[in-house]
Design a protein around this motif. Structure first.
Motif, PDB file in Angstrom:
ATOM      1  N   LYS A  40      82.383 -27.066 -18.649  1.00 27.73           N
ATOM      2  CA  LYS A  40      81.878 -28.386 -19.036  1.00 27.73           C
ATOM      3  C   LYS A  40      82.019 -28.602 -20.537  1.00 27.73           C
ATOM      4  O   LYS A  40      82.418 -29.677 -21.000  1.00 27.73           O
ATOM      5  N   LYS A  41      81.712 -27.566 -21.315  1.00 28.03           N
ATOM      6  CA  LYS A  41      81.863 -27.677 -22.763  1.00 28.03           C
ATOM      7  C   LYS A  41      83.321 -27.882 -23.151  1.00 28.03           C
ATOM      8  O   LYS A  41      83.630 -28.668 -24.066  1.00 28.03           O
ATOM      9  N   ILE A  42      84.236 -27.198 -22.462  1.00 29.10           N
ATOM     10  CA  ILE A  42      85.663 -27.351 -22.755  1.00 29.10           C
ATOM     11  C   ILE A  42      86.123 -28.772 -22.465  1.00 29.10           C
ATOM     12  O   ILE A  42      86.889 -29.371 -23.234  1.00 29.10           O
ATOM     13  N   GLU A  43      85.656 -29.322 -21.358  1.00 33.19           N
ATOM     14  CA  GLU A  43      86.018 -30.705 -21.033  1.00 33.19           C
ATOM     15  C   GLU A  43      85.516 -31.679 -22.091  1.00 33.19           C
ATOM     16  O   GLU A  43      86.231 -32.608 -22.501  1.00 33.19           O
ATOM     17  N   LEU A  44      84.281 -31.465 -22.568  1.00 32.91           N
ATOM     18  CA  LEU A  44      83.743 -32.346 -23.602  1.00 32.91           C
ATOM     19  C   LEU A  44      84.536 -32.217 -24.903  1.00 32.91           C
ATOM     20  O   LEU A  44      84.817 -33.225 -25.584  1.00 32.91           O
ATOM     21  N   LEU A  45      84.910 -31.001 -25.257  1.00 35.09           N
ATOM     22  CA  LEU A  45      85.692 -30.795 -26.474  1.00 35.09           C
ATOM     23  C   LEU A  45      87.078 -31.420 -26.363  1.00 35.09           C
ATOM     24  O   LEU A  45      87.584 -32.011 -27.332  1.00 35.09           O
ATOM     25  N   GLU A  46      87.698 -31.292 -25.195  1.00 37.78           N
ATOM     26  CA  GLU A  46      89.014 -31.902 -24.995  1.00 37.78           C
ATOM     27  C   GLU A  46      88.928 -33.422 -25.090  1.00 37.78           C
ATOM     28  O   GLU A  46      89.786 -34.071 -25.694  1.00 37.78           O
ATOM     29  N   SER A  47      87.886 -33.989 -24.501  1.00 38.44           N
ATOM     30  CA  SER A  47      87.709 -35.433 -24.574  1.00 38.44           C
ATOM     31  C   SER A  47      87.481 -35.883 -26.011  1.00 38.44           C
ATOM     32  O   SER A  47      88.049 -36.897 -26.471  1.00 38.44           O
ATOM     33  N   SER A  48      86.663 -35.157 -26.754  1.00 37.87           N
ATOM     34  CA  SER A  48      86.416 -35.503 -28.155  1.00 37.87           C
ATOM     35  C   SER A  48      87.684 -35.367 -28.989  1.00 37.87           C
ATOM     36  O   SER A  48      87.956 -36.198 -29.870  1.00 37.87           O
ATOM     37  N   LYS A  49      88.484 -34.356 -28.696  1.00 40.33           N
ATOM     38  CA  LYS A  49      89.741 -34.167 -29.423  1.00 40.33           C
ATOM     39  C   LYS A  49      90.694 -35.336 -29.184  1.00 40.33           C
ATOM     40  O   LYS A  49      91.313 -35.851 -30.122  1.00 40.33           O
ATOM     41  N   ARG A  50      90.811 -35.762 -27.930  1.00 45.51           N
ATOM     42  CA  ARG A  50      91.691 -36.894 -27.618  1.00 45.51           C
ATOM     43  C   ARG A  50      91.226 -38.164 -28.329  1.00 45.51           C
ATOM     44  O   ARG A  50      92.040 -38.952 -28.836  1.00 45.51           O
ATOM     45  N   LYS A  51      89.918 -38.369 -28.384  1.00 47.43           N
ATOM     46  CA  LYS A  51      89.398 -39.566 -29.046  1.00 47.43           C
ATOM     47  C   LYS A  51      89.661 -39.516 -30.549  1.00 47.43           C
ATOM     48  O   LYS A  51      89.987 -40.536 -31.169  1.00 47.43           O
ATOM     49  N   LEU A  52      89.534 -38.329 -31.155  1.00 45.53           N
ATOM     50  CA  LEU A  52      89.824 -38.210 -32.580  1.00 45.53           C
ATOM     51  C   LEU A  52      91.299 -38.447 -32.878  1.00 45.53           C
ATOM     52  O   LEU A  52      91.656 -38.886 -33.985  1.00 45.53           O
ATOM     53  N   LEU A  53      92.166 -38.175 -31.902  1.00 48.59           N
ATOM     54  CA  LEU A  53      93.597 -38.431 -32.057  1.00 48.59           C
ATOM     55  C   LEU A  53      93.963 -39.863 -31.705  1.00 48.59           C
ATOM     56  O   LEU A  53      95.144 -40.232 -31.753  1.00 48.59           O
ATOM     57  N   GLY A  54      92.958 -40.667 -31.342  1.00 48.01           N
ATOM     58  CA  GLY A  54      93.221 -42.064 -31.012  1.00 48.01           C
ATOM     59  C   GLY A  54      93.620 -42.287 -29.577  1.00 48.01           C
ATOM     60  O   GLY A  54      94.169 -43.340 -29.233  1.00 48.01           O
ATOM     61  N   GLU A  55      93.334 -41.322 -28.701  1.00 49.41           N
ATOM     62  CA  GLU A  55      93.696 -41.441 -27.291  1.00 49.41           C
ATOM     63  C   GLU A  55      92.431 -41.597 -26.450  1.00 49.41           C
ATOM     64  O   GLU A  55      91.378 -41.035 -26.768  1.00 49.41           O
TER      65      GLU A  55
END
Length: 224
Positions: free
Chosen positions: A99-114
């Protein structure tokens, strides 16, 4: 008279139930004693009556039998229980990490503008604030790296300057030594020439006419 088969159910009559308990209790204690003697087995028997009275039998002692039973069940059952608990804990930990990995991946995509389509205005503003803070931190680190590089270059420049001065001193010092040696050699030559000028016995012969005729040779006077 043939005795009928007893049905395995609770005896409702209190008196009959107490009589049956007393008979079967004594028979069970007798069978336990016979088993321990005939088979050399360690037997422990504990019985509580309906009124809570304790009846017991042990081939050695009841506490020893109970302690042996605990050790036996601990060696055989406890590892399985611990293993099951460990497996369950590992599953829970794995699910939490996923669950933490999914949240981090989602946050990473948002920081990249995705994946910003589902973000609200507050979430977008929060992401913008995070990016500004990140840019500020990166610029500060860049300036620190520049300063460190400048310091290293200055240190290198000072080291090269010192090395250059040392080499110049060595070079000019060698030239002075060589110049001094040349001057001393010139003075020696001059002294030798001046010392040779003190000699007055110098003869110069001039031959006139045919060679090997000593009569025609004119002797020049000696210089005083």
């Amino acid at each position: 008279m043939v005795r009928g088969k007893t049905q395995m159910r609770r005896i409702e009559n209190t008196t009959s139930r107490q009589v049956t308990f007393s008979k079967r209790r004594n028979g069970l204690l007798k069978k336990a004693f016979e088993l321990s003697v005939l088979c050399d087995a360690e037997v422990g028997l504990i019985i509580f009556s309906p009124r809570g009275k304790l009846y017991e039998f042990a081939s050695s002692s009841v506490p020893e039998v109970i302690e042996r039973y605990k050790r036996h069940t601990k060696d055989k059952v406890q590892p399985d229980v611990n293993q099951s608990v460990d497996i369950q804990n590992n599953k829970q930990e794995t699910a939490s990490l996923m669950k933490k990995i999914e949240l981090l991946e989602s946050s990473k995509r948002k920081l990249l503008g995705e994946g910003l389509g589902s973000c609200s205005l507050e979430e977008v503003q929060q992401i913008e604030k995070q990016l500004e803070q990140s840019v500020t931190t990166i610029r500060a680190r860049k300036m620190q790296v520049f300063r460190e590089q400048m310091e290293r270059l200055k240190e290198r420049e000072r080291a090269l300057t010192a090395e250059n001065m040392m080499l110049r001193e060595l070079k000019f010092g060698g030239d002075e030594e060589r110049g001094k040696s040349s001057g001393e050699k010139e003075r020696e030559v001059v002294i030798c020439i001046e010392g040779g000028s003190d000699k007055s016995d110098v003869e110069t012969e001039l031959f006139i006419g045919q060679p090997h005729h000593h009569d025609s040779r004119i002797r020049r006077p000696e210089w005083s």
